[in-house]
Design a protein around this motif. Structure first.
Motif, PDB file in Angstrom:
ATOM      1  N   GLU A 382      42.750  49.254  26.059  1.00  0.00           N
ATOM      2  CA  GLU A 382      42.337  47.853  26.050  1.00  0.00           C
ATOM      3  C   GLU A 382      41.552  47.524  24.773  1.00  0.00           C
ATOM      4  N   ARG A 383      40.719  48.502  24.347  1.00  0.00           N
ATOM      5  CA  ARG A 383      39.917  48.283  23.144  1.00  0.00           C
ATOM      6  C   ARG A 383      40.840  48.038  21.940  1.00  0.00           C
ATOM      7  N   ILE A 384      41.920  48.781  21.873  1.00  0.00           N
ATOM      8  CA  ILE A 384      42.778  48.696  20.697  1.00  0.00           C
ATOM      9  C   ILE A 384      43.768  47.542  20.780  1.00  0.00           C
ATOM     10  N   THR A 385      44.348  47.335  21.972  1.00  0.00           N
ATOM     11  CA  THR A 385      45.406  46.325  22.053  1.00  0.00           C
ATOM     12  C   THR A 385      44.917  44.981  22.576  1.00  0.00           C
ATOM     13  N   GLY A 386      43.758  44.986  23.235  1.00  0.00           N
ATOM     14  CA  GLY A 386      43.274  43.744  23.823  1.00  0.00           C
ATOM     15  C   GLY A 386      43.990  43.372  25.112  1.00  0.00           C
TER      16      GLY A 386
ATOM     17  N   ASP B  26      43.825  35.952   5.716  1.00  0.00           N
ATOM     18  CA  ASP B  26      44.961  36.241   6.589  1.00  0.00           C
ATOM     19  C   ASP B  26      44.730  37.516   7.378  1.00  0.00           C
ATOM     20  N   ALA B  27      43.515  37.670   7.852  1.00  0.00           N
ATOM     21  CA  ALA B  27      43.236  38.841   8.685  1.00  0.00           C
ATOM     22  C   ALA B  27      43.989  38.696   9.998  1.00  0.00           C
ATOM     23  N   ASN B  28      44.361  39.831  10.578  1.00  0.00           N
ATOM     24  CA  ASN B  28      45.066  39.812  11.853  1.00  0.00           C
ATOM     25  C   ASN B  28      44.093  40.274  12.942  1.00  0.00           C
ATOM     26  N   PRO B  29      44.037  39.537  14.031  1.00  0.00           N
ATOM     27  CA  PRO B  29      43.055  39.914  15.075  1.00  0.00           C
ATOM     28  C   PRO B  29      43.285  41.317  15.636  1.00  0.00           C
ATOM     29  N   ASP B  30      44.498  41.841  15.508  1.00  0.00           N
ATOM     30  CA  ASP B  30      44.772  43.187  16.030  1.00  0.00           C
ATOM     31  C   ASP B  30      44.366  44.294  15.081  1.00  0.00           C
ATOM     32  N   MET B  31      44.018  43.927  13.858  1.00  0.00           N
ATOM     33  CA  MET B  31      43.567  44.937  12.880  1.00  0.00           C
ATOM     34  C   MET B  31      42.239  45.539  13.298  1.00  0.00           C
ATOM     35  N   SER B  32      42.049  46.801  12.914  1.00  0.00           N
ATOM     36  CA  SER B  32      40.705  47.344  13.070  1.00  0.00           C
ATOM     37  C   SER B  32      39.898  46.927  11.851  1.00  0.00           C
ATOM     38  N   MET B  33      38.595  47.054  11.978  1.00  0.00           N
ATOM     39  CA  MET B  33      37.705  46.716  10.865  1.00  0.00           C
ATOM     40  C   MET B  33      38.106  47.508   9.616  1.00  0.00           C
ATOM     41  N   ALA B  80      29.732  51.111  22.428  1.00  0.00           N
ATOM     42  CA  ALA B  80      30.478  52.375  22.544  1.00  0.00           C
ATOM     43  C   ALA B  80      31.748  52.389  21.716  1.00  0.00           C
ATOM     44  N   THR B  81      31.735  51.767  20.551  1.00  0.00           N
ATOM     45  CA  THR B  81      32.924  51.690  19.711  1.00  0.00           C
ATOM     46  C   THR B  81      32.549  51.901  18.253  1.00  0.00           C
ATOM     47  N   THR B  82      33.268  52.813  17.602  1.00  0.00           N
ATOM     48  CA  THR B  82      33.043  53.010  16.172  1.00  0.00           C
ATOM     49  C   THR B  82      33.829  51.948  15.390  1.00  0.00           C
ATOM     50  N   VAL B  83      33.489  51.763  14.115  1.00  0.00           N
ATOM     51  CA  VAL B  83      34.155  50.697  13.366  1.00  0.00           C
ATOM     52  C   VAL B  83      35.663  50.918  13.246  1.00  0.00           C
ATOM     53  N   CYS B  84      36.113  52.169  13.358  1.00  0.00           N
ATOM     54  CA  CYS B  84      37.555  52.393  13.231  1.00  0.00           C
ATOM     55  C   CYS B  84      38.313  51.878  14.434  1.00  0.00           C
ATOM     56  N   GLN B  85      37.647  51.716  15.562  1.00  0.00           N
ATOM     57  CA  GLN B  85      38.343  51.201  16.748  1.00  0.00           C
ATOM     58  C   GLN B  85      37.933  49.773  17.081  1.00  0.00           C
ATOM     59  N   LEU B  86      37.125  49.205  16.202  1.00  0.00           N
ATOM     60  CA  LEU B  86      36.668  47.838  16.431  1.00  0.00           C
ATOM     61  C   LEU B  86      37.706  46.880  15.856  1.00  0.00           C
ATOM     62  N   THR B  87      38.367  46.128  16.727  1.00  0.00           N
ATOM     63  CA  THR B  87      39.391  45.208  16.220  1.00  0.00           C
ATOM     64  C   THR B  87      38.766  43.857  15.909  1.00  0.00           C
ATOM     65  N   HIS B  90      37.309  40.687  18.067  1.00  0.00           N
ATOM     66  CA  HIS B  90      35.955  40.532  18.613  1.00  0.00           C
ATOM     67  C   HIS B  90      35.079  39.635  17.751  1.00  0.00           C
ATOM     68  N   PHE B  91      35.642  39.141  16.658  1.00  0.00           N
ATOM     69  CA  PHE B  91      34.871  38.225  15.804  1.00  0.00           C
ATOM     70  C   PHE B  91      35.436  36.817  15.933  1.00  0.00           C
ATOM     71  N   LYS B  92      34.619  35.871  15.467  1.00  0.00           N
ATOM     72  CA  LYS B  92      35.030  34.467  15.581  1.00  0.00           C
ATOM     73  C   LYS B  92      35.776  34.038  14.320  1.00  0.00           C
ATOM     74  N   GLU B  93      36.679  33.111  14.484  1.00  0.00           N
ATOM     75  CA  GLU B  93      37.394  32.510  13.364  1.00  0.00           C
ATOM     76  C   GLU B  93      36.386  32.000  12.327  1.00  0.00           C
ATOM     77  N   GLY B  94      36.594  32.411  11.090  1.00  0.00           N
ATOM     78  CA  GLY B  94      35.737  31.908  10.018  1.00  0.00           C
ATOM     79  C   GLY B  94      34.385  32.599   9.907  1.00  0.00           C
ATOM     80  N   GLN B  95      34.137  33.606  10.728  1.00  0.00           N
ATOM     81  CA  GLN B  95      32.829  34.259  10.739  1.00  0.00           C
ATOM     82  C   GLN B  95      32.578  35.033   9.446  1.00  0.00           C
ATOM     83  N   GLU B  96      31.314  35.087   9.051  1.00  0.00           N
ATOM     84  CA  GLU B  96      30.932  35.922   7.917  1.00  0.00           C
ATOM     85  C   GLU B  96      30.461  37.277   8.443  1.00  0.00           C
TER      86      GLU B  96
END
Lengths: 637, 274, 229
Positions: A382-386, B26-33, B80-87, B90-96
């Motif tokens: 879920e974390r990865i795919t949402g 053009d970031a994709n919401p499914d991308m990780s950080m 409980a998430t490292t930046v490599c798994q943070l997609t 979880h951020f807002k459109e246009g966020q800095e």
């Protein structure tokens, strides 16, 4: 070149004991005078460095990461096999040996595998003593699970983090030796060449990844525990830094590379979501115990899964393999997913995915049970795919996971260059054409803790090693070569980034030398790889300089080696006119579409000898003999 | 989606650093950080600029390589998430997003978002192990370990050594990291013989490295990707006090911290070629 | 690898004190002593509601045996000194441990009280000094003349001055914050933390912090409202 695998003769259960007895020992007082070089700090490298340090050798250990604890062994989830028979369910050393040879589709050496099964027992003891928190029964004894289709419970585990805990055990043992002064640790240091003097491996050339300094380290033996080459596919479950450079440069110095086309695909990974995708995430195979795999019957059916009625779903594994169903081995499950997607029935945005559906299990067992069994995995998904896998089926797709091929080694784990030992995933030795689940950790630790410390000693005691010095021409030449290559990469100053080349290379290898291969495809791949390599050397852009922290430069050197390896993989796959284990040639399959081995013609290890840049490599065969486990066809119908 | 990245750029430890803003339209919401940084770096390289250096390896949250501050929180906003798994979803459109490296004296900066965490290795080296050489182990079932102890030890042993605890701590203390190892080994019977000396040595090393002192604030456990509990710090304190009281031989060694990377190599890049 | 060996001549208590963990243990023990004193002192103060005689008798009783009085005072002084000394050293360490600060750092898991110990501490110290000068030594006499034996008079006269009361109330609120973190944190510092018991300790610390502050604050408030004259 003649290969001598140095397998002693005699009854298989006594081979290792006798080999050890016949080994020469190094006088304890002299151990300190031998300096040994260990490259890599994963399960194999760290355990070897620590053990050699304990024995009193003067050890230098190198890793490209910032700490030895980062090695990719850390990511192994499932567990480690050992023939302890604690569960009293009929396991034995012989059974583990038998399963591993059979699982490897009869392309591994019996003697090596038997030794692995013997040693497996001591590994668990050693790790427990180090404080590895293996799962326990309430009574305090070690618990086991059955894994990867094994019929006995012989897998030891520490939650879903077995690799991490075993690696930390080895890392701690290594750090203990660092403190004791017997091991000098060199993090952020990458091996870029092997120094061979008088036909023996006597040192390495390294680049300090922070300062860019090129150094040489000389010693009496070099031990490579540098892992597998799965990143040749660009997208794999390997860590981003995993690379073949150390092995490949040793190969170019004369070490034979064996069975490069034997690569393993893992069926349950999270599918690719876009071009930016940098790696694939594996989810434990155990998910297939309760999940049902399906795709729509109709091509190009874009309805959401809950709108597709039961009658329009194709549970293709259950249909084709009624007795094993969703639990068929990794290669079979992977290949069938590929076929479904090739037919245009794949799901998800990219069409490269199949459903793994838990709806039935949730109905039957209740959500709570599923949560208990797979909670962590569902959270990760879920974390990865949402997407919430309790509500919608998971999407999975196969990904490259492990490479059975590697540098050729004899029974002593010594490569074709005397004094160069290769351990863990970096060598080719124990898994044949296919590795069974929970065997990789076992092999890495077996090589590092219990085999190489003996065989290196024997090598040192039985050979007179001349004194060498930094001023010898071989040392200077190796350094010059490394510096030339670095300068060459920086000087191209083209337009494309390393990653863009790597991604394109990976796609070629995946398409033509991935889950299933054809002679035509492989020939095409070789052509495309050569063309792309040509472009790489003419149009690459590496920013920055050689004299500081430059991640692009690190990657460029590694990708340059992947290009050469990729070609050899295809050559090897083309040469092997049979299907076995992870190597599936579409031309060689049974009427039912199963892999068809050719034991009469291909029961050998294909070891390749480097003949200079651009020249075809030469095949050297090591014939395999099976005295105990007789080749048979696998069937999962 | 559109994002604005404001990233700390610093060429080396001795150079001056500054924030530089990069638009990501053009970031994709499914991308990780980290994939977002990959894409940015591709562009920077193509434009002839220096890519952003950041540490990463496994990209599945277990190796502990990655990590930086995102808007003032270590590893960013998702627990409980490292930046490599943070997609990015979880951020807002246009966020800095302000990306800053771990900051601590014991983690000297190497470049941009990359820091030197060898101090952690030295803490482990000073006593974070069981002194059992290969070959001398008894049978795995010879010493029984209750399930509860094994589970608690595993909770502590889950630490990935990423350094987020130090980064988030107002004191820049390494108590959670050190405590996790002391607790992991101290709970298990295999680690008991060295329990006292381990605590004494590891604490001495932790202090020698220049980390701050723990004042039981708890930010560390809040950002920990493996949610290591504050309990492990109490375990460290207990073992340290116990060890200090019972100690007899008075032999606590520490490793002198070093921050140098250069090997003083005499081999230069311009070495003559044959 | 370069190692420093601390020899047998090394003094163990000094080494204990030199470590951050040792300092926190000392802070925990001294904090506990001061915490007990704060409770006792508050209970003593509340006797003001039973009239001047009772309170003055109590004051007299405390001074009746100077040896005991000074013994208790010595323990308190030593505790205060060690508590402050350790905290100052930890604060210095804190600044050194992060020479380059963040542009911005968010707190996501900690209590306000835990993060403000370095603030509430020094202000409380200032308060204690003022408080001693006012009601123990009588050097400062904001509400008129200080009468050594008449505690009740001194208190009432002092608190009738609004800013004295305000300063007192403010300080007691800070004391509550200090206790809310300190009263459970001291267990952590000496090695006690249990998933079942620590939450109870935390709640207990909060309850006691509120009770103690309320107890202390009730005195100036009553004086200002004219309930106690």
């Amino acid at each position: 070149m003649e290969l001598n695998s140095r397998i002693p003769s005699g009854p298989i259960e006594r081979l290792w004991d006798e080999t050890r007895f016949n080994m020469k020992l190094v006088n304890p007082a002299n151990k300190r005078r031998h300096s040994l070089i260990v490259v890599g700090s994963g399960l194999a490298g760290a355990s070897a460095a620590a053990t050699l340090g304990e024995l009193g050798y003067n050890v230098k250990c190198f890793c490209f990461q910032d700490s030895p604890r980062r090695a990719h062994s850390i990511a192994a989830q499932g567990g480690i096999n050992a023939a302890k028979n604690y569960q009293n369910d009929g396991d034995s050393i012989y059974r583990l040996f038998y399963d591993t040879v059979k699982g490897g589709d009869f392309r591994a050496r019996e003697a090596n595998v038997y030794r692995l099964a013997q040693i497996s027992v001591s590994i668990i003891d050693q790790c427990v003593a180090q404080g590895v928190p293996f799962a326990r029964e309430y009574g305090g004894t070690l618990t086991n699970r059955s894994f990867g289709g094994a019929q006995v419970s012989r897998t030891f585990y520490a939650r879903g983090q077995t690799g991490q805990q075993l690696l930390l055990g080895a890392y701690q043992a290594l750090e203990r030796q660092v403190q004791a002064g017997s091991v000098a640790m060199y993090p952020r240091t990458e091996m870029l060449d092997l120094i061979v003097i008088d036909g023996r491996a006597r040192g390495i050339v390294t680049r300090n990844l922070v300062t860019g300094e090129i150094d040489t380290h000389l010693g009496d033996a070099v031990i490579l525990g540098t892992g597998g080459y799965g990143n040749v596919f660009y997208l794999s479950t390997n860590a981003k830094g995993s690379n073949v450079t150390a092995s490949w440069r040793a190969h170019k110095r004369g070490a034979l590379f064996a069975n490069p086309c034997f690569t393993q695909i893992h069926p349950t990974c999270i599918p690719v979501s876009g071009d930016y995708q940098s790696k694939l995430t594996l989810m434990s195979e155990s998910l297939r115990n309760d999940g049902r795999i399906w795709v729509p019957k109709q091509k190009g059916d874009t309805r959401p899964p809950d709108r597709i009625p039961e009658s329009e779903r194709d549970y293709y594994l259950e249909r084709r393999y009624p007795s094993f169903g969703n639990l068929v081995p990794r290669d079979v499950a992977s290949r069938n997913a590929k076929y479904a997607c090739d037919e245009g029935r794949g799901v998800g945005e990219t069409g490269l995915g199949v459903y793994l559906d838990f709806a039935d299990s949730i109905r039957r067992l209740g959500r709570k049970t599923i949560e208990e069994r797979y909670g962590n995995l569902f959270d990760m998904y879920e974390r990865i795919t949402g997407e919430d896998p309790y509500a919608v089926p998971m999407r999975i797709y196969p990904a490259i996971h492990y490479t059975m091929g590697g540098l050729w080694v004899d029974y002593h784990l010594m490569s074709s260059i005397p004094g160069l030992f290769v351990i863990g995933e970096a060598n080719f030795s124990d898994h044949g054409a296919n590795r069974l689940g929970a065997s990789a950790l076992m092999q890495g630790l077996s090589d590092g803790y219990f085999i190489v410390p003996y065989t290196v000693g024997d090598y040192l005691a039985s050979n007179k090693l001349e004194k060498i010095s930094e001023s010898q021409s071989e040392v200077g030449n190796a350094v010059a070569l490394v510096e030339q290559m670095t300068q060459k990469l920086l000087a191209i100053d083209g337009k494309r980034t390393v990653d863009s080349f790597h991604r394109q290379l990976g796609k070629i290898v995946w398409d033509y030398c991935g889950m299933s291969r054809t002679a035509g495809g492989l020939r095409l791949a070789i052509e495309q790889i050569r063309e792309l390599r040509e472009e790489f050397w003419n149009n690459l852009r590496v920013p920055g300089s050689a004299a500081d922290f430059n991640q692009s430069l690190e990657k460029a050197g590694r990708v340059a080696d992947f290009f050469e390896l990729a070609e050899l993989m295809c050559v090897d796959a083309l040469e092997r006119n049979e299907s076995c284990g992870g190597h599936f040639r579409e031309e060689y399959q049974t009427a039912e579409g199963e892999a068809q081995r050719d034991d009469d013609n291909y029961s050998y290890v294909a070891a390749w000898e480097y003949r200079g840049y651009g020249s075809p490599e030469e095949l050297v065969k090591e014939l395999l003999e099976f005295q105990y486990v007789h080749p048979s066809q696998r069937s999962y119908k | 989606m559109r994002l604005k990245l404001k990233i700390w750029r610093q060429q080396s430890r001795s150079a001056a650093g500054k924030f530089v803003s990069y638009p990501m339209d053009d970031a994709n919401p499914d991308m990780s950080m980290l994939e977002c940084l990959d894409v940015l770096n591709e562009r920077l390289i193509e434009a002839g600029e220096d890519p952003v250096a950041f540490e990463h390896d496994c990209r599945e949250g277990i190796c502990g390589s990655c990590g930086f501050m995102i808007n003032g929180v270590a590893h960013g906003p998702l627990p409980a998430t490292t930046v490599c798994q943070l997609t990015l979803r979880h951020f807002k459109e246009g966020q800095e997003l302000v990306l800053e490296p771990w900051r601590a004296r014991a983690f000297p900066l190497i470049k941009d978002l990359v820091v030197d965490r060898r101090s952690f290795d030295r803490i482990i080296s000073s006593g974070g192990y069981v002194s059992v050489s290969t070959g001398s182990a008894p049978d795995g079932n010879a010493i029984l370990v209750s399930k509860e102890s094994a589970d608690r030890a595993m909770d502590a042993a889950a630490c990935i050594g990423c350094g987020a605890c130090v980064a988030a701590c107002p004191n820049a203390s390494a108590a959670l990291f050190t405590g996790a190892k002391i607790a992991h080994l101290g709970i298990l019977p295999q680690g008991k013989p060295e329990r006292d000396v381990r605590a004494l040595r590891m604490v001495a090393q932790m202090n020698a490295e220049g980390f701050g002192g723990c004042t039981n604030i708890g930010e560390c456990t809040g950002v920990c990707p493996k949610e290591i509990p504050l309990e492990v710090i109490a375990a460290m304190n207990r073992d340290y006090i116990r060890g200090s009281w019972r100690e007899r031989d008075n032999l606590v060694t520490t490793i002198r911290p070093f921050t140098e990377w250069s090997t003083g190599s005499k081999l230069k890049v311009d070495r003559a070629t044959e | 690898m370069a190692t420093t060996v601390l020899g047998a001549r090394d003094v163990r208590p000094a080494r204990f004190w030199a470590s951050t963990n040792g300092k926190k243990a000392v802070m925990a023990v001294t904090g506990a002593i001061l915490f007990l004193f704060v409770i006792g002192h508050m209970l003593g103060n509340l006797q003001i509601f039973e009239g001047p005689e009772k309170l003055n008798d109590y004051g007299h009783f405390l001074h009746s045996v100077p040896e005991i009085l000074w013994a208790v005072r010595s323990v308190l002084i030593v505790s205060v000194v060690l508590h402050i000394w350790a905290s100052v050293q930890l604060a210095v360490r804190k600044t050194k441990a992060r020479p380059v600060g963040y542009s911005h750092r968010d707190n996501i898991a900690s209590s306000y009280a835990s993060r403000t110990m370095y603030w509430s501490g020094p202000i409380l110290l200032a308060f204690v000094i003022y408080h001693l000068l006012h009601l123990t030594a009588g050097v400062i006499q904001p509400g008129g003349e200080f009468v050594p034996a008449d505690v009740y008079h001194n208190v009432v006269a002092g608190f009738q001055v609004w800013y004295v009361s305000a300063w007192y109330v403010f300080s007691m609120v800070l004391l509550a914050f200090h206790i809310r973190h300190g009263a459970w944190s001291m267990f952590q510092s000496v090695g006690f933390n249990h998933p079942r018991h620590t939450p109870i300790l935390k709640k207990g610390a909060l309850a006691l912090a509120i009770l103690i502050a309320a107890g202390y604050i009730s005195v100036p408030v009553s004086v200002m409202l004219g309930v106690v004259k």
